[in-house]
Design a protein around this motif. Structure first.
Motif, PDB file in Angstrom:
ATOM      1  N   GLU A 212       7.710  19.398  -5.218  1.00 58.53           N
ATOM      2  CA  GLU A 212       6.664  20.140  -4.506  1.00 58.53           C
ATOM      3  C   GLU A 212       6.249  19.389  -3.247  1.00 58.53           C
ATOM      4  N   SER A 213       7.160  18.577  -2.712  1.00 62.95           N
ATOM      5  CA  SER A 213       6.775  17.648  -1.652  1.00 62.95           C
ATOM      6  C   SER A 213       6.547  18.322  -0.302  1.00 62.95           C
ATOM      7  N   LEU A 214       6.968  19.583  -0.137  1.00 61.45           N
ATOM      8  CA  LEU A 214       6.750  20.236   1.151  1.00 61.45           C
ATOM      9  C   LEU A 214       5.356  20.837   1.265  1.00 61.45           C
ATOM     10  N   SER A 215       4.539  20.690   0.229  1.00 64.58           N
ATOM     11  CA  SER A 215       3.136  21.114   0.301  1.00 64.58           C
ATOM     12  C   SER A 215       2.260  19.881   0.502  1.00 64.58           C
ATOM     13  N   ASP A 216       1.009  20.124   0.920  1.00 56.33           N
ATOM     14  CA  ASP A 216       0.124  19.019   1.280  1.00 56.33           C
ATOM     15  C   ASP A 216      -0.771  18.611   0.113  1.00 56.33           C
ATOM     16  N   SER A 217      -0.867  17.321  -0.112  1.00 58.95           N
ATOM     17  CA  SER A 217      -1.765  16.808  -1.151  1.00 58.95           C
ATOM     18  C   SER A 217      -3.133  16.458  -0.567  1.00 58.95           C
ATOM     19  N   ILE A 218      -3.109  15.975   0.703  1.00 54.02           N
ATOM     20  CA  ILE A 218      -4.359  15.592   1.385  1.00 54.02           C
ATOM     21  C   ILE A 218      -5.098  14.538   0.567  1.00 54.02           C
ATOM     22  N   THR A 219      -4.363  13.559   0.142  1.00 57.22           N
ATOM     23  CA  THR A 219      -4.929  12.443  -0.619  1.00 57.22           C
ATOM     24  C   THR A 219      -5.122  11.260   0.318  1.00 57.22           C
ATOM     25  N   THR A 220      -6.209  10.539   0.113  1.00 53.45           N
ATOM     26  CA  THR A 220      -6.505   9.375   0.949  1.00 53.45           C
ATOM     27  C   THR A 220      -6.444   8.106   0.103  1.00 53.45           C
ATOM     28  N   VAL A 221      -5.706   7.129   0.589  1.00 56.40           N
ATOM     29  CA  VAL A 221      -5.641   5.807  -0.053  1.00 56.40           C
ATOM     30  C   VAL A 221      -6.215   4.832   0.966  1.00 56.40           C
ATOM     31  N   GLU A 222      -7.428   4.366   0.722  1.00 57.26           N
ATOM     32  CA  GLU A 222      -8.158   3.684   1.784  1.00 57.26           C
ATOM     33  C   GLU A 222      -8.869   2.441   1.266  1.00 57.26           C
ATOM     34  N   ASP A 223      -8.818   1.380   2.054  1.00 61.86           N
ATOM     35  CA  ASP A 223      -9.592   0.162   1.766  1.00 61.86           C
ATOM     36  C   ASP A 223      -9.314  -0.416   0.382  1.00 61.86           C
ATOM     37  N   ASN A 224      -8.073  -0.340  -0.049  1.00 63.35           N
ATOM     38  CA  ASN A 224      -7.680  -0.987  -1.307  1.00 63.35           C
ATOM     39  C   ASN A 224      -7.003  -2.312  -1.004  1.00 63.35           C
ATOM     40  N   TRP A 225      -6.972  -3.181  -2.005  1.00 63.46           N
ATOM     41  CA  TRP A 225      -6.303  -4.471  -1.869  1.00 63.46           C
ATOM     42  C   TRP A 225      -5.134  -4.502  -2.848  1.00 63.46           C
ATOM     43  N   PHE A 226      -3.934  -4.694  -2.310  1.00 65.29           N
ATOM     44  CA  PHE A 226      -2.730  -4.765  -3.135  1.00 65.29           C
ATOM     45  C   PHE A 226      -2.259  -6.211  -3.127  1.00 65.29           C
ATOM     46  N   GLU A 227      -2.168  -6.822  -4.285  1.00 67.23           N
ATOM     47  CA  GLU A 227      -1.846  -8.242  -4.343  1.00 67.23           C
ATOM     48  C   GLU A 227      -0.686  -8.483  -5.298  1.00 67.23           C
ATOM     49  N   ARG A 228       0.417  -8.990  -4.765  1.00 66.00           N
ATOM     50  CA  ARG A 228       1.618  -9.252  -5.563  1.00 66.00           C
ATOM     51  C   ARG A 228       2.056  -8.034  -6.368  1.00 66.00           C
ATOM     52  N   CYS A 229       2.015  -6.897  -5.707  1.00 69.13           N
ATOM     53  CA  CYS A 229       2.517  -5.670  -6.326  1.00 69.13           C
ATOM     54  C   CYS A 229       4.021  -5.638  -6.073  1.00 69.13           C
ATOM     55  N   ASP A 230       4.789  -6.239  -6.980  1.00 65.16           N
ATOM     56  CA  ASP A 230       6.212  -6.521  -6.773  1.00 65.16           C
ATOM     57  C   ASP A 230       7.135  -5.612  -7.578  1.00 65.16           C
ATOM     58  N   GLY A 231       6.590  -4.583  -8.219  1.00 67.03           N
ATOM     59  CA  GLY A 231       7.366  -3.788  -9.186  1.00 67.03           C
ATOM     60  C   GLY A 231       8.725  -3.335  -8.706  1.00 67.03           C
ATOM     61  N   GLU A 232       8.774  -2.773  -7.505  1.00 67.17           N
ATOM     62  CA  GLU A 232      10.045  -2.251  -6.966  1.00 67.17           C
ATOM     63  C   GLU A 232       9.919  -2.078  -5.455  1.00 67.17           C
ATOM     64  N   VAL A 233      10.848  -1.342  -4.833  1.00 66.89           N
ATOM     65  CA  VAL A 233      10.857  -1.241  -3.370  1.00 66.89           C
ATOM     66  C   VAL A 233       9.696  -0.412  -2.807  1.00 66.89           C
ATOM     67  N   VAL A 244      -3.312  10.281   3.818  1.00 67.81           N
ATOM     68  CA  VAL A 244      -3.760   9.221   4.719  1.00 67.81           C
ATOM     69  C   VAL A 244      -3.717   7.897   3.964  1.00 67.81           C
ATOM     70  N   ILE A 245      -3.031   6.921   4.526  1.00 68.56           N
ATOM     71  CA  ILE A 245      -2.984   5.574   3.954  1.00 68.56           C
ATOM     72  C   ILE A 245      -3.649   4.682   5.004  1.00 68.56           C
ATOM     73  N   ARG A 246      -4.873   4.260   4.745  1.00 65.40           N
ATOM     74  CA  ARG A 246      -5.647   3.660   5.830  1.00 65.40           C
ATOM     75  C   ARG A 246      -6.450   2.447   5.354  1.00 65.40           C
ATOM     76  N   GLY A 247      -6.426   1.413   6.173  1.00 67.88           N
ATOM     77  CA  GLY A 247      -7.352   0.298   5.968  1.00 67.88           C
ATOM     78  C   GLY A 247      -7.082  -0.543   4.738  1.00 67.88           C
ATOM     79  N   ASN A 248      -5.889  -0.421   4.169  1.00 68.55           N
ATOM     80  CA  ASN A 248      -5.575  -1.217   2.976  1.00 68.55           C
ATOM     81  C   ASN A 248      -5.015  -2.573   3.377  1.00 68.55           C
ATOM     82  N   VAL A 249      -5.119  -3.526   2.474  1.00 68.44           N
ATOM     83  CA  VAL A 249      -4.472  -4.819   2.672  1.00 68.44           C
ATOM     84  C   VAL A 249      -3.360  -4.958   1.636  1.00 68.44           C
ATOM     85  N   PHE A 250      -2.168  -5.250   2.116  1.00 70.28           N
ATOM     86  CA  PHE A 250      -1.026  -5.503   1.248  1.00 70.28           C
ATOM     87  C   PHE A 250      -0.721  -6.991   1.351  1.00 70.28           C
ATOM     88  N   ASP A 251      -1.091  -7.728   0.321  1.00 72.58           N
ATOM     89  CA  ASP A 251      -1.005  -9.185   0.371  1.00 72.58           C
ATOM     90  C   ASP A 251       0.125  -9.671  -0.534  1.00 72.58           C
TER      91      ASP A 251
END
Ligand code: CA
Length: 733
Positions: A212-233, A244-251
């Motif tokens: 269903e990827s050609l439709s819009d989810s309009i989900t926001t992922v914002e101001d989260n902290w990702f730390e050693r999230c190494d599961g896969e690519v 919207v993927i905004r303002g997150n830190v990927f550490d």
């Protein structure tokens, strides 16, 4: 469309009208009774203590002004353990301040699902939730910790750490019959360490699926902290539109934000800090009308699909689950500082033949690691308009950049900016103010990193041992990190030694024999280092299938390690006698053989092909062999990663300074990085490498092959110029 996202909940709760009730429940039956009579504005509060095997089902409708709260009487004091889970549906509900630990959810919907049957959740909030290592013990069992069905749900100020089985940590589910326009907001969460899964399904967040990827989810992922999230690519796998993927830190996280499916997504003002760690990536662009702007990336060492910036080649008339051509992408004013790679037209092949078109790459500041040219163009970049980019010079065909040395200084926000005023307007905005780690998650629960347990740390304790019974006792009752020291002598070990914690066993002139089929059985949590030991198979049964070290017959969620340093292994002539025998559903972070000697071993020194399926699982992330000797060994190494999945970085294999005589082969299948350098092979079977998937890097150089065939590299699918480096070697015939 605006959704109620609970921004005013804290206020509403504080000002609970007199009619609304606080109902503190002490056990599951009190909870059941409370839910039957629940009214808008009520707060159902789980009392302090352990709630074991509590599968919460909660369906209720609050109102915008009188939401219903399900929470803890005291934040963090209600502990859901054992086979606990939460299924919640309805409207205007707030779930707050619960902790899931010491157990796992048994069902497919995982720990938290915002549905009960076909009823979903709307206009509600999940806040202050902690899921701490609440992982299914079967690493191949696929579930999601948080499954979001519905719309208008906010997930905020929560902590998720330690998912070690297959399946994303958090998913937005959108296939039939669930809502497509989700308006979900995921903010201020701490996504803590997620270990390497060694297969697809190790995402931290996924939004939708290809169907269903050609439709819009309009989900926001914002101001989260990702730390050693190494599961896969894929750290964040976007499979829908207008997110919207905004303002997150990927550490320090392996992987990327991947715009895998769906159009019109926005990735802006994120901060990616790689610290030079392997496979740290940025953003991968696929599909149409994607915007990547104002992001800051520093020290990203990823290459290929995990480059700091990847613009992929597409498949003409792509099916939903392949790769749509990149069209009308805007990549503007990003800072890519000290990055290993920028890959344009990535993955070009006979199938992925559609180069990017109508792409604007403007105002970016791009510097390569150690001053190296970071750009690679794997297809025509004629469809990419370059304007106003500055940084490290490139020789990539068609790439235009204002080549100059860029002097940088760290600003008050902790990020690097050019000191030259002429470059001041390039790259990420100066007002970037990345979220602080302390502003994510909850204040009342630690953000423990649990570093990969060392084999012996600063707190290591020496445990002297003088006989086999003492050794057995020390292994059973010892503490993590113990160094068990064997006095000189012979140790006849009667029953397998079960290792379920990090242990070092060291000794000089100590010889171990064992009467059973196994000497060391590694169980979940086990890591084992042997130093200076001699191990003989002479006392083992004369039957097939012995092993010095064997991983568990049960799945292991904790990745293990084995190091054999200055050890000798001999007299292992029974058929199929292995030194290290791996089992399915287990993954080694590291298997290291250093300055060790292997003599008369009928099986394999490393038997690493226990995963037989096509899903891409494999047995070891890193295998290192250095300065070791192999004499009359059946197989030196047999390491396999089957299937065609492209979601992992391993296995990695390195062999240096070693001598192999009168022995069988080194067999590597599907290994992604191979470096075999400076070894001597005499009257042996040599090296057989098979490239099956991905972009394997194979270097076999500086070796001597005496009465041993030259190494072979077989390409299963790839058609193109030879990509393995096989010279120089000395092949003496
Ligand atoms: Ca994936």
């Amino acid at each position: 469309m605006r959704h109620w996202c609970g921004a005013a909940v804290a206020v509403a709760v504080a000002a609970t009208p007199a009619a609304a009730r606080d109902i503190v429940v002490k056990d599951q039956s009190e909870f059941g009774a409370a839910t039957k009579a629940v009214q808008p504005g009520d707060r159902i509060l789980l009392g302090d203590g352990e709630w074991r095997d509590f599968a919460i089902r909660f369906v209720a409708d609050g109102t915008k002004d009188k939401p219903i709260l399900l929470g803890a009487q005291h934040a963090g004091k209600a502990l859901l353990t054992g086979k606990s889970s939460l299924a919640v549906a309805g409207k205007f509900i707030v779930v707050a301040n619960l902790v899931f630990k010491d157990g796992y959810a048994a069902g497919k919907d995982g720990v938290i699902a915002t549905r009960v049957g076909n009823k979903w959740l709307e206009n509600s909030r999940l806040t202050g939730l902690v899921i701490d290592n609440f992982t299914n013990p079967d690493r191949k069992f696929e579930d999601h910790w948080v499954s979001l069905y519905g719309a208008g749900i906010r997930v905020d100020h929560s902590q998720f750490v330690g998912k070690a089985n297959a399946g994303a940590m958090l998913v937005v589910i959108r296939d039939q019959p669930w809502p497509l326009a989700n308006h979900i907001r995921i903010d201020h969460n701490w996504f803590g360490p997620r270990p390497v899964l060694g297969a697809n399904g190790g995402e931290t967040i996924r939004i939708g699926t290809s169907t269903e990827s050609l439709s819009d989810s309009i989900t926001t992922v914002e101001d989260n902290w990702f730390e050693r999230c190494d599961g896969e690519v894929e750290i964040v796998s976007v499979k829908s539109g207008k997110n919207v993927i905004r303002g997150n830190v990927f550490d320090s996280s392996q992987g990327s934000v991947v715009l895998r499916h769906g159009h019109g997504n926005l990735v802006e003002r994120n901060v990616f800090l790689g610290h030079g760690l392997p496979h740290t990536g940025g953003v991968r662009v696929i599909n149409e009308r994607q915007i990547v702007r104002g992001n800051y990336m520093e020290g990203l060492a990823g290459t290929d699909f995990t480059s700091a910036l990847v613009v992929m080649n597409g498949v003409p008339n792509s099916p939903l689950n392949r790769y749509f051509q990149v069209k009308q992408a805007t990549i503007d004013h990003n800072s890519l500082i000290d990055v290993a790679r920028v890959t344009l037209g990535a993955g070009a092949s006979e199938e992925r033949s559609a180069a990017p078109v109508d792409v604007k790459l403007t105002g970016n500041l791009i510097t390569g690691r150690d001053g190296m040219d970071p750009f690679r163009a794997e297809a025509s970049v004629a469809g990419i308009a370059f304007a106003g980019n500055a940084g490290t010079a490139t020789t990539a065909a068609g790439v235009t950049i204002d080549a100059r040395e860029v002097k940088l200084a760290r600003a008050a926000n902790g990020l690097l900016y050019p000191t030259d005023p002429k470059l001041a307007e390039l790259g990420a905005p100066h007002d970037l103010n990345p979220v602080k780690r302390a502003e994510t998650g909850v204040a009342w629960y630690p953000k423990l990193l649990e570093p990969t347990p060392a084999l012996a740390g600063a707190t290591a304790r020496d445990v002297p041992v003088a006989d086999a019974a003492g050794l057995s006792r020390a292994v059973d009752t010892g503490r993590a990190g113990d160094v068990i020291r064997l006095k000189a002598g012979t140790y006849r070990v009667a029953a397998p030694l079960t290792v379920s914690k990090p242990l070092v066993i060291a000794g000089h002139d100590a010889t171990l024999t064992f009467a059973g089929a196994t000497l060391f059985a590694l169980e979940n949590g086990g890591r084992l280092e042997l130093r200076g030991l001699s191990i003989s198979g002479a006392a083992s049964p004369q039957q097939p299938g012995n092993a010095v070290i064997r991983t568990s017959a049960q799945p292991m969620t904790a990745n293990y390690a084995i190091r054999l340093i200055d050890c000798t292994f001999a007299d292992m002539g029974a058929p199929g006698f292995d030194v290290i025998a791996t089992t399915p559903s287990t993954l080694a972070d590291l298997i290291e053989l250093r300055r060790s000697r292997f003599r008369d071993v009928a099986g394999a020194v490393l038997a690493g092909r226990s995963e037989t399926g096509q899903l891409g699982y494999y047995n070891a992330e890193h295998v290192v062999i250095a300065d070791s000797r192999f004499d009359r060994v059946g197989t030196v190494v047999d390491l396999l990663r089957a299937g065609t999945d492209e979601s992992t970085y391993g296995p990695h294999f390195a062999m240096t300074g070693s001598t192999v005589t009168d022995s069988g082969p080194v067999m590597l299948w599907g290994v992604q990085e191979t470096n075999i350098d400076g070894n001597t092979f005499i009257s042996s079977k040599g090296i057989a490498v098979t490239h099956s998937v991905g972009t394997p890097l194979t270097r076999i150089t500086g070796n001597r092959f005496v009465r041993t065939p030259a190494p072979t590299v077989t390409e299963l699918d790839y058609r193109g110029p030879e990509r393995a480096v096989l010279t120089p070697n000395d092949i003496a015939g």
